[in-house]
Design a protein around this motif. Structure first.
Motif, PDB file in Angstrom:
ATOM      1  N   HIS A  53      18.241  34.864-103.606  1.00 16.39           N
ATOM      2  CA  HIS A  53      19.589  35.413-103.419  1.00 16.39           C
ATOM      3  C   HIS A  53      19.573  36.076-102.042  1.00 16.39           C
ATOM      4  CE1 HIS A  53      23.040  38.098-105.175  1.00 16.39           C
ATOM      5  NE2 HIS A  53      23.221  37.847-103.900  1.00 16.39           N
ATOM      6  N   VAL A  74      21.819  31.743-104.248  1.00 21.81           N
ATOM      7  CA  VAL A  74      23.054  32.480-103.963  1.00 21.81           C
ATOM      8  C   VAL A  74      22.983  32.993-102.536  1.00 21.81           C
ATOM      9  CG1 VAL A  74      24.505  34.467-104.558  1.00 21.81           C
ATOM     10  CG2 VAL A  74      23.335  33.179-106.379  1.00 21.81           C
ATOM     11  N   GLU A  76      25.169  35.558 -99.920  1.00 17.70           N
ATOM     12  CA  GLU A  76      26.246  36.497 -99.638  1.00 17.70           C
ATOM     13  C   GLU A  76      26.230  36.803 -98.148  1.00 17.70           C
ATOM     14  OE1 GLU A  76      27.270  39.829-102.322  1.00 17.70           O
ATOM     15  OE2 GLU A  76      25.465  39.237-103.448  1.00 17.70           O
ATOM     16  N   GLU A 102      25.270  28.756-104.404  1.00 13.39           N
ATOM     17  CA  GLU A 102      26.529  29.448-104.622  1.00 13.39           C
ATOM     18  C   GLU A 102      26.818  30.319-103.412  1.00 13.39           C
ATOM     19  OE1 GLU A 102      28.526  32.826-107.559  1.00 13.39           O
ATOM     20  OE2 GLU A 102      26.572  31.937-108.067  1.00 13.39           O
ATOM     21  N   ARG A 104      28.878  33.147-102.012  1.00 14.38           N
ATOM     22  CA  ARG A 104      29.734  34.275-102.369  1.00 14.38           C
ATOM     23  C   ARG A 104      30.125  34.991-101.082  1.00 14.38           C
ATOM     24  NH1 ARG A 104      26.103  37.164-107.007  1.00 14.38           N
ATOM     25  NH2 ARG A 104      25.901  35.394-108.438  1.00 14.38           N
ATOM     26  N   GLU A 105      31.191  34.536-100.479  1.00 14.91           N
ATOM     27  CA  GLU A 105      31.592  35.149 -99.212  1.00 14.91           C
ATOM     28  C   GLU A 105      31.845  36.640 -99.395  1.00 14.91           C
ATOM     29  OE1 GLU A 105      34.933  34.726 -95.668  1.00 14.91           O
ATOM     30  OE2 GLU A 105      34.866  33.270 -97.294  1.00 14.91           O
ATOM     31  N   SER A 106      31.336  37.402 -98.448  1.00 14.07           N
ATOM     32  CA  SER A 106      31.560  38.836 -98.445  1.00 14.07           C
ATOM     33  C   SER A 106      31.978  39.232 -97.037  1.00 14.07           C
ATOM     34  CB  SER A 106      30.299  39.594 -98.880  1.00 14.07           C
ATOM     35  OG  SER A 106      30.560  40.963 -99.014  1.00 14.07           O
ATOM     36  N   LEU A 138      35.480  36.083-105.853  1.00 14.47           N
ATOM     37  CA  LEU A 138      34.127  35.547-105.771  1.00 14.47           C
ATOM     38  C   LEU A 138      33.084  36.524-106.300  1.00 14.47           C
ATOM     39  CD1 LEU A 138      34.301  34.009-102.171  1.00 14.47           C
ATOM     40  CD2 LEU A 138      34.410  32.765-104.342  1.00 14.47           C
ATOM     41  N   HIS A 139      33.507  37.750-106.607  1.00 13.40           N
ATOM     42  CA  HIS A 139      32.580  38.805-106.997  1.00 13.40           C
ATOM     43  C   HIS A 139      33.054  39.490-108.281  1.00 13.40           C
ATOM     44  CE1 HIS A 139      30.168  38.754-103.257  1.00 13.40           C
ATOM     45  NE2 HIS A 139      31.305  38.360-102.705  1.00 13.40           N
TER      46      HIS A 139
END
Length: 304
Positions: A53, A74, A76, A102, A104-106, A138-139
């Motif tokens: 991750h 994952v 981010e 995956e 998960r744009e942040s 997304l979160h």
């Protein structure tokens, strides 16, 4: 957040990379094409350490290589790509589109706030910037909280405490004290919020020299330090050497296909150690990249 007090943390790259366990949450230091922990990234790939991750600010070839190697589950980040030079990161984009990882744009400020929550031992902190954006969707770990003073609604984000932070610095000592030139990006906060920091440095120096330059990450945050000359290549490490635009271009061209990415990995990563990697890049090319240290004006010319 563990404290690391061993008096001598100098390690080889293989030993340091092996501190990262499969399935870990790993923070990547540096940003875009500057001061990326590339020697450690290559070390993780050689060791076959995956199911990661990955968190960071905005990155490029480090995340792209890990995606091509199948090491990420994952990711981010606020952005993965090469800005105006080469566009979006092809291996990362392909892996995201094919569901191999995956995404998960942040955003950088949200990640920074989560790190601060971890540092302060808080269960959440409020942010405003992502409110009403698709990033919230997304979160699922995000929530909403109402300010008891104003009634304003914020997004509540949980603490982020990575298992390991990987950083590269131009100089450090055997105990793990690290000097980094600004901008620090998120490296300070990663080191403070993570269970351990694993560092590469271009040069091991006496503690007095590191202290005189300014200790940015203190030794008690660092579990291992590796002397890895040009350990950020092909990204830059100011003021020592510039980023290798030509090598980045060759990677991006190769990574446009899965086969090309694998050919690159075999040649520059899994087929060689770090000494072999530098030999492939060539002493003349590396020496050319150090020429920009002559002055800040020389560095500015790099971006024209």
């Amino acid at each position: 957040m563990a404290v690391h007090l061993a008096p001598d943390k100098l390690a080889d790259l293989e030993t340091a990379a092996a501190l990262v366990q499969p399935g870990s949450t790993v923070a990547l230091g540096g940003g875009l094409s500057a001061r990326l922990p590339m020697a450690l990234v290559r070390g993780l790939i050689r060791a076959g350490i995956g199911d990661l991750h990955v968190v960071g600010s905005a990155h490029s070839i480090d995340v792209d290589l890990l995606a091509a190697a199948g090491s990420i589950t994952v990711c981010e980040e606020s952005y993965v790509g090469y800005e105006q030079d080469h566009g979006l990161a092809p291996a990362f984009r392909r892996a995201a589109q094919e569901g191999l990882l995956e995404a998960r744009e942040s955003c950088c400020d949200t990640i920074l706030t989560q790190l601060r929550a971890a540092e302060m031992g808080l269960s959440f902190l409020p942010v405003h910037g992502v409110k009403g954006t698709d990033i919230e969707g997304l979160h699922p770990e995000y929530s909403r909280v109402t300010c008891p003073f104003t009634g304003h609604e914020y997004v509540a984000v949980p603490p982020l405490a990575p298992d390991a932070a990987l950083v590269h610095a131009p100089v450090g000592d055997r105990q793990g004290n690290l000097h980094i030139e600004q901008p620090y990006v998120l490296d300070e906060r990663f080191a403070a919020a993570s269970a351990m920091t694993i560092a590469t440095v271009d040069r091991i120096a006496p503690t007095d020299e590191v202290a005189a330059a300014g200790i940015v990450i203190p030794h008690y945050r660092v579990a291992a330090v590796v002397e890895a000359p040009f350990g950020a290549h092909p990204s830059s490490c100011y003021p020592g050497y510039a980023y290798d635009r030509a090598h980045l271009a060759s990677w991006v061209a190769a990574a446009r296909t899965a086969g090309g990415a694998q050919d690159y990995l075999r040649r520059y990563v899994t087929g060689v150690d770090e000494d072999g990697y530098r030999q492939l890049i060539g002493a003349d090319r590396l020496e050319h990249l150090t020429g920009y240290r002559a002055s800040d004006q020389a560095w500015m010319e790099l971006f024209r």
